[in-house]
Design a protein around this motif. Structure first.
Motif, mmCIF file in Angstrom:
data_model
loop_
_atom_site.group_PDB
_atom_site.id
_atom_site.type_symbol
_atom_site.label_atom_id
_atom_site.label_comp_id
_atom_site.label_asym_id
_atom_site.label_seq_id
_atom_site.Cartn_x
_atom_site.Cartn_y
_atom_site.Cartn_z
ATOM 1 N N ASN A 1 41.656 43.265 40.158
ATOM 2 C CA ASN A 1 40.625 43.009 41.491
ATOM 3 C C ASN A 1 41.412 43.085 42.201
ATOM 4 O OD1 ASN A 1 38.768 43.348 39.198
ATOM 5 N ND2 ASN A 1 38.549 40.921 39.126
ATOM 6 N N ALA B 1 32.057 47.424 44.424
ATOM 7 C CA ALA B 1 31.201 47.947 43.362
ATOM 8 C C ALA B 1 31.846 47.183 42.551
ATOM 9 C CB ALA B 1 30.011 48.648 43.516
ATOM 10 N N MET B 2 33.380 48.054 42.692
ATOM 11 C CA MET B 2 33.875 47.784 41.539
ATOM 12 C C MET B 2 34.634 46.795 40.653
ATOM 13 S SD MET B 2 36.036 51.202 42.383
ATOM 14 C CE MET B 2 37.349 51.771 40.317
ATOM 15 N N LEU C 1 33.180 43.792 41.446
ATOM 16 C CA LEU C 1 32.011 42.597 41.043
ATOM 17 C C LEU C 1 31.837 43.338 39.424
ATOM 18 C CD1 LEU C 1 29.757 40.831 41.988
ATOM 19 C CD2 LEU C 1 28.610 42.394 42.292
ATOM 20 N N THR C 2 31.658 44.572 39.111
ATOM 21 C CA THR C 2 31.551 44.809 38.239
ATOM 22 C C THR C 2 32.886 44.592 37.071
ATOM 23 O OG1 THR C 2 30.619 46.880 38.654
ATOM 24 C CG2 THR C 2 31.322 46.876 36.618
ATOM 25 N N SER C 3 34.042 44.513 38.164
ATOM 26 C CA SER C 3 34.747 43.941 36.697
ATOM 27 C C SER C 3 35.104 42.593 36.473
ATOM 28 C CB SER C 3 36.567 44.291 37.474
ATOM 29 O OG SER C 3 37.720 43.326 37.252
ATOM 30 N N VAL D 1 32.679 40.693 36.307
ATOM 31 C CA VAL D 1 30.781 40.709 35.442
ATOM 32 C C VAL D 1 31.304 41.038 33.876
ATOM 33 C CG1 VAL D 1 28.787 41.575 34.769
ATOM 34 C CG2 VAL D 1 29.214 40.658 36.449
ATOM 35 N N ILE D 2 32.315 42.110 33.932
ATOM 36 C CA ILE D 2 32.864 42.270 32.289
ATOM 37 C C ILE D 2 33.544 41.241 32.461
ATOM 38 C CG2 ILE D 2 34.433 44.229 31.277
ATOM 39 C CD1 ILE D 2 33.114 46.240 33.111
#
Length: 160
Positions: free
Chosen positions: A47, A77-78, A80-82, A84-85
């Protein structure tokens, strides 16, 4: 190009390297707790690497003039997605670790049964090659007759 803000300094790059290196090192351990910590460190390092990407000294901005500058949403966005995953994977590994601790009192990842069978079969094949007059893996293939070992395997002798 507008100036402002510090780019990825050597200290930040070293921090990313340390986080990713420690995370990979912990992932290679057999304890679920260390694997979990490794996933968290690796996720945070990646991140930070994504957020450091781009032109040095400039924030992630689309546009060149002062009026039409806007923030580029892709890196955020990348990340934030990372996040969450990584959070979902962390919750999953915590559940597996708790279940392992509840059932066995330990969080070690055991050897797979098939892995043990493959190791035993390789050891038997080495012993069979040595019994046939070979010198192991370095033996000349013309001097070793593999047929007796194959016959034993077909009969089921020594197969688990």
């Amino acid at each position: 190009m507008t100036g402002g803000g510090a780019g990825p300094t050597l200290v930040l790059v070293i921090i990313v390297g340390v986080l990713v290196g420690c995370g990979v090192n912990l992932l290679l351990e057999r304890s679920l707790t260390r694997i979990l910590l490794g996933i968290i460190l690796l996720g945070n390092g990646v991140n930070l690497l994504i957020m450091l990407g781009g032109r040095p000294g400039v924030a992630p901005v689309v546009g060149t003039g002062p009026v039409d500058q806007m923030s580029d949403a892709l890196p955020q966005a990348m990340v934030l997605t990372s996040i969450v995953i990584t959070f979902g994977l962390t919750a999953f590994l915590l559940a597996i670790g708790y279940r392992s601790w509840y059932l066995t009192g330990d969080d070690e990842v055991p050897d797979d049964i098939e892995d043990r069978q493959i190791v035993r079969r390789a050891e038997r094949d080495e012993a069979a090659t040595a019994d046939l007059g070979g010198e192991g893996a370095d033996a000349d293939p013309e001097q070793v007759d593999p047929e007796p070992a194959r016959r034993r395997l077909r009969r089921g002798d020594g197969v688990e």
